[in-house]
Every structure is written in C-alpha cells, then in structure tokens.
Design a protein around this motif. Structure first.
Motif, PDB file in Angstrom:
ATOM      1  N   LYS A   1       0.847  -1.049   0.039  1.00 55.33           N
ATOM      2  CA  LYS A   1       0.038   0.112   0.138  1.00 55.33           C
ATOM      3  C   LYS A   1       0.865   1.123  -0.049  1.00 55.33           C
ATOM      4  N   LEU A   2       1.968   1.239   0.811  1.00 57.25           N
ATOM      5  CA  LEU A   2       2.836   2.318   0.875  1.00 57.25           C
ATOM      6  C   LEU A   2       3.646   2.756  -0.342  1.00 57.25           C
ATOM      7  N   GLN A   3       3.971   1.851  -1.217  1.00 55.66           N
ATOM      8  CA  GLN A   3       4.651   1.670  -2.479  1.00 55.66           C
ATOM      9  C   GLN A   3       3.399   2.657  -3.648  1.00 55.66           C
ATOM     10  N   GLU A   4       2.360   2.058  -3.234  1.00 52.76           N
ATOM     11  CA  GLU A   4       1.300   2.946  -4.230  1.00 52.76           C
ATOM     12  C   GLU A   4       1.150   4.433  -3.822  1.00 52.76           C
TER      13      GLU A   4
ATOM     14  N   LYS B   1       0.867  19.881   2.717  1.00 55.21           N
ATOM     15  CA  LYS B   1      -0.590  20.058   3.552  1.00 55.21           C
ATOM     16  C   LYS B   1      -1.912  19.965   2.330  1.00 55.21           C
ATOM     17  N   SER B   2      -1.734  20.247   1.542  1.00 53.62           N
ATOM     18  CA  SER B   2      -2.810  19.999   0.431  1.00 53.62           C
ATOM     19  C   SER B   2      -3.340  18.718   0.132  1.00 53.62           C
ATOM     20  N   VAL B   3      -2.602  17.609   0.729  1.00 47.49           N
ATOM     21  CA  VAL B   3      -2.964  16.183   0.368  1.00 47.49           C
ATOM     22  C   VAL B   3      -4.202  15.780   1.308  1.00 47.49           C
ATOM     23  N   ASP B   4      -5.255  15.244   0.954  1.00 51.11           N
ATOM     24  CA  ASP B   4      -6.116  14.533   1.708  1.00 51.11           C
ATOM     25  C   ASP B   4      -5.774  13.577   2.629  1.00 51.11           C
ATOM     26  N   HIS B   5      -5.417  13.720   3.845  1.00 57.44           N
ATOM     27  CA  HIS B   5      -4.990  12.771   4.674  1.00 57.44           C
ATOM     28  C   HIS B   5      -6.106  11.783   5.184  1.00 57.44           C
ATOM     29  N   ASP B   6      -7.432  12.070   5.088  1.00 55.46           N
ATOM     30  CA  ASP B   6      -8.522  11.169   5.051  1.00 55.46           C
ATOM     31  C   ASP B   6      -8.474   9.978   3.936  1.00 55.46           C
ATOM     32  N   LYS B   7      -8.309  10.532   3.110  1.00 58.44           N
ATOM     33  CA  LYS B   7      -8.354   9.627   1.914  1.00 58.44           C
ATOM     34  C   LYS B   7      -7.172   8.528   2.303  1.00 58.44           C
TER      35      LYS B   7
ATOM     36  N   TYR C   1      -5.613   7.704   4.884  1.00 58.14           N
ATOM     37  CA  TYR C   1      -5.975   7.059   5.969  1.00 58.14           C
ATOM     38  C   TYR C   1      -7.057   5.799   6.021  1.00 58.14           C
ATOM     39  N   LYS C   2      -7.998   5.936   4.917  1.00 54.75           N
ATOM     40  CA  LYS C   2      -8.965   4.942   4.651  1.00 54.75           C
ATOM     41  C   LYS C   2      -8.221   3.996   3.696  1.00 54.75           C
ATOM     42  N   LYS C   3      -7.225   4.350   2.977  1.00 60.56           N
ATOM     43  CA  LYS C   3      -6.706   3.542   2.103  1.00 60.56           C
ATOM     44  C   LYS C   3      -5.753   2.411   2.835  1.00 60.56           C
ATOM     45  N   LEU C   4      -5.244   3.088   3.880  1.00 59.20           N
ATOM     46  CA  LEU C   4      -4.121   2.378   4.776  1.00 59.20           C
ATOM     47  C   LEU C   4      -4.813   1.414   5.720  1.00 59.20           C
TER      48      LEU C   4
END
Length: 118
Positions: A21-24, A106-112, A114-117
């Motif tokens: 997942k982290l590689q993606e 900062k502009s990256v959506d951390h919620d997305k 989080y859900k992916k991880l």
C-alpha cells in the motif's frame, strides 16, 4: 484437522500488505515519504534522505506525546494523529502493531490516505 496460524506469519503478512500500500501511495503528488516501524524493524522512504533524523524525531515525538496525553486523560490507545504546519502534514497511525508516519504536503487529503491504509 485444525492448524493455527503462527502470529509471526500474520505479522509478516501484515507488514507485506502495508509495504504494498505504501509503495502505491509514495509516488502520489504531494507525498514526502514515510517511516514504518514494527517491533523488530523499520522501513524509511523519504524524498529527501538528508532529513531522515528530523523526520524520525518528529514521528517518535508525535507517538510519545499522543500516548502520554491519552494516558493522562485515561482515554485509551491512540489510533491516529494528524499534525499540520503551514506547508506540511504528518499522519501517524497504529496499524496491527506497526507505527506508520506518513509525511505529506498540506494540500494532500489525509482522510483518503487513512482510509486506504486501514
């Protein structure tokens, strides 16, 4: 016949899935890098390797402070921490006995993420 899976194998499989997942994620726009720590090892992938120590200190401090605060307030275990500055964000997570710190703009959506991880 019943065969019980080894806890070590489960931990190794979890680590492998997390690495995939982290590689993606690491090649996405705005991702600075990550630190993944397990009880026996650590994996670091940062775009600027000269700042490994600074990122490692920030990661460790975020987990320590989160733990100390929740312990003092008797709130249970920390699941996720988000730290934001003017330009960057840190998403720290506990996943299956692994500590993950994901550094991003900062502009990256951390919620997305989080859900992916999860």
């Amino acid at each position: 016949m019943l065969v019980k899976k080894s806890e070590t194998n489960d931990t190794e499989n979890d680590a492998e899935k997390m690495q995939e997942k982290l590689q993606e994620i690491k090649d996405q726009e705005g991702i600075i890098g990550y630190i993944l720590r397990s009880p026996k090892s650590a994996s670091i992938d940062l775009k600027d390797p000269t700042k490994i120590i600074e990122y490692a200190i920030l990661s460790s401090t975020a987990f320590d402070v989160g733990h100390d605060i929740t312990e003092a307030l008797q709130m249970g275990e920390v699941d996720t921490i988000v730290v934001e500055s003017e330009e960057t964000k840190l998403l720290s997570m506990n996943i299956n006995n692994h500590h993950l710190s994901l550094f991003m703009e900062k502009s990256v959506d951390h919620d997305k993420l989080y859900k992916k991880l999860k």
